[in-house]
Design a protein around this motif. Structure first.
Motif, PDB file in Angstrom:
ATOM      1  N   GLN A  72       0.865  -1.208   0.031  1.00  0.00           N
ATOM      2  CA  GLN A  72      -0.036   0.063   0.224  1.00  0.00           C
ATOM      3  C   GLN A  72       0.849   1.452  -0.168  1.00  0.00           C
ATOM      4  O   GLN A  72       0.624   2.267  -0.600  1.00  0.00           O
ATOM      5  CB  GLN A  72      -0.791   0.154   1.410  1.00  0.00           C
ATOM      6  CG  GLN A  72      -1.822   1.143   1.326  1.00  0.00           C
ATOM      7  CD  GLN A  72      -2.774   1.122   2.600  1.00  0.00           C
ATOM      8  OE1 GLN A  72      -3.076   0.092   3.138  1.00  0.00           O
ATOM      9  NE2 GLN A  72      -2.931   2.030   3.115  1.00  0.00           N
ATOM     10  N   LYS A  74       3.833   1.502  -1.405  1.00  0.00           N
ATOM     11  CA  LYS A  74       4.615   1.515  -2.464  1.00  0.00           C
ATOM     12  C   LYS A  74       6.089   1.178  -2.370  1.00  0.00           C
ATOM     13  O   LYS A  74       6.881   1.708  -3.143  1.00  0.00           O
ATOM     14  CB  LYS A  74       4.292   2.696  -3.483  1.00  0.00           C
ATOM     15  CG  LYS A  74       2.957   2.717  -3.927  1.00  0.00           C
ATOM     16  CD  LYS A  74       2.849   3.988  -4.697  1.00  0.00           C
ATOM     17  CE  LYS A  74       1.433   4.102  -5.397  1.00  0.00           C
ATOM     18  NZ  LYS A  74       0.356   3.897  -4.723  1.00  0.00           N
ATOM     19  N   HIS A  77       6.407  -4.871  -4.061  1.00  0.00           N
ATOM     20  CA  HIS A  77       5.649  -5.253  -5.123  1.00  0.00           C
ATOM     21  C   HIS A  77       5.406  -6.743  -4.770  1.00  0.00           C
ATOM     22  O   HIS A  77       6.261  -7.583  -4.461  1.00  0.00           O
ATOM     23  CB  HIS A  77       6.223  -4.928  -6.403  1.00  0.00           C
ATOM     24  CG  HIS A  77       6.343  -3.665  -6.700  1.00  0.00           C
ATOM     25  ND1 HIS A  77       5.443  -2.777  -7.005  1.00  0.00           N
ATOM     26  CD2 HIS A  77       7.550  -2.978  -6.985  1.00  0.00           C
ATOM     27  CE1 HIS A  77       6.029  -1.658  -7.366  1.00  0.00           C
ATOM     28  NE2 HIS A  77       7.385  -1.672  -6.987  1.00  0.00           N
ATOM     29  N   THR A  99       4.536   3.265 -14.434  1.00  0.00           N
ATOM     30  CA  THR A  99       4.154   1.753 -14.238  1.00  0.00           C
ATOM     31  C   THR A  99       5.171   0.902 -13.887  1.00  0.00           C
ATOM     32  O   THR A  99       5.871   0.690 -15.077  1.00  0.00           O
ATOM     33  CB  THR A  99       3.075   1.506 -15.345  1.00  0.00           C
ATOM     34  OG1 THR A  99       1.958   2.832 -15.077  1.00  0.00           O
ATOM     35  CG2 THR A  99       2.249   0.090 -14.925  1.00  0.00           C
ATOM     36  N   HIS A 137      -5.485  -3.740 -11.898  1.00  0.00           N
ATOM     37  CA  HIS A 137      -4.120  -2.950 -11.669  1.00  0.00           C
ATOM     38  C   HIS A 137      -3.294  -3.050 -13.084  1.00  0.00           C
ATOM     39  O   HIS A 137      -3.609  -4.031 -13.763  1.00  0.00           O
ATOM     40  CB  HIS A 137      -3.526  -3.289 -10.509  1.00  0.00           C
ATOM     41  CG  HIS A 137      -3.087  -4.883 -10.477  1.00  0.00           C
ATOM     42  ND1 HIS A 137      -3.859  -5.950 -10.152  1.00  0.00           N
ATOM     43  CD2 HIS A 137      -1.822  -5.242 -10.544  1.00  0.00           C
ATOM     44  CE1 HIS A 137      -3.114  -6.914 -10.135  1.00  0.00           C
ATOM     45  NE2 HIS A 137      -1.793  -6.714 -10.492  1.00  0.00           N
ATOM     46  N   GLN A 138      -2.430  -2.205 -13.132  1.00  0.00           N
ATOM     47  CA  GLN A 138      -1.534  -2.420 -14.413  1.00  0.00           C
ATOM     48  C   GLN A 138      -0.160  -2.847 -14.346  1.00  0.00           C
ATOM     49  O   GLN A 138       0.555  -2.506 -15.316  1.00  0.00           O
ATOM     50  CB  GLN A 138      -1.592  -0.906 -15.131  1.00  0.00           C
ATOM     51  CG  GLN A 138      -2.698  -0.233 -15.124  1.00  0.00           C
ATOM     52  CD  GLN A 138      -2.664   1.254 -15.723  1.00  0.00           C
ATOM     53  OE1 GLN A 138      -1.867   1.948 -15.447  1.00  0.00           O
ATOM     54  NE2 GLN A 138      -3.548   1.587 -16.405  1.00  0.00           N
ATOM     55  N   GLN A 139       0.277  -3.592 -13.477  1.00  0.00           N
ATOM     56  CA  GLN A 139       1.381  -4.157 -13.170  1.00  0.00           C
ATOM     57  C   GLN A 139       1.591  -5.161 -14.332  1.00  0.00           C
ATOM     58  O   GLN A 139       0.835  -6.116 -14.524  1.00  0.00           O
ATOM     59  CB  GLN A 139       1.538  -4.722 -11.693  1.00  0.00           C
ATOM     60  CG  GLN A 139       2.870  -5.369 -11.780  1.00  0.00           C
ATOM     61  CD  GLN A 139       3.138  -6.130 -10.218  1.00  0.00           C
ATOM     62  OE1 GLN A 139       3.053  -5.092  -9.283  1.00  0.00           O
ATOM     63  NE2 GLN A 139       3.054  -7.306  -9.964  1.00  0.00           N
TER      64      GLN A 139
END
Length: 154
Positions: A72, A74, A77, A99, A137-139
């Motif tokens: 949360q 950051k 990961h 990203t 999410h965009q990971q």
């Protein structure tokens, strides 16, 4: 690769404080375990290394809660395809982050974190939107062989 863990921890504490959160000693120690590892770790591996390094047991459920906090904030990961965790490579950076994209070596398990330009992610999001699909999410995670493992194969 040399990692200045003390500097990264200091930056992490500053980031948490500016967000109104606190990097407690146990949270800090879990982050130290991840920063000290050359490969991503599972929650169980983090608990084992935590006990070895700090001579204190930390239940796996507590590790998961701490990892949720670190994600949360950051600082960490989660590699979704492998259910492993890795410290963010950009904790000590003072610039805006892109990203994250993770290049995961399937042989030695090393992970390289690189950023994807914002305009590329916007174009990808537009393409996805046309299908009616909504991203959670965009990971991005890409698997292959790192340069060292490629050279070892020759």
């Amino acid at each position: 690769m040399s990692v200045d863990i003390d500097h990264i921890i200091q930056k992490s504490q500053e980031a948490c404080a500016s967000a109104g959160a606190k990097l407690t000693p146990k949270r800090k120690n879990v982050l130290v375990v991840l920063l000290s590892s050359p490969i991503p770790l599972s929650a169980y591996e983090i608990a084992e290394r935590y006990k070895t390094r700090f001579n204190e047991s930390l239940p796996v459920m507590s590790v998961y809660r701490i990892l949720d906090f670190l994600i949360q904030e950051k600082l960490v990961h989660k590699l979704e395809t492998a259910s492993l965790y890795v410290a963010c490579a950009h904790i000590a950076c003072d610039h805006q982050h892109e990203t994250p994209q993770f290049l995961i070596c399937d042989r030695c398990l090393t992970v390289k974190e690189i950023g994807i330009k914002k305009h590329i992610m916007l174009e990808l999001a537009r393409s996805i939107q046309t299908t009616g699909f909504t991203l959670a999410h965009q990971q991005l995670e890409l698997h292959g062989l790192c340069a060292r493992c490629q050279n070892d194969s020759r």
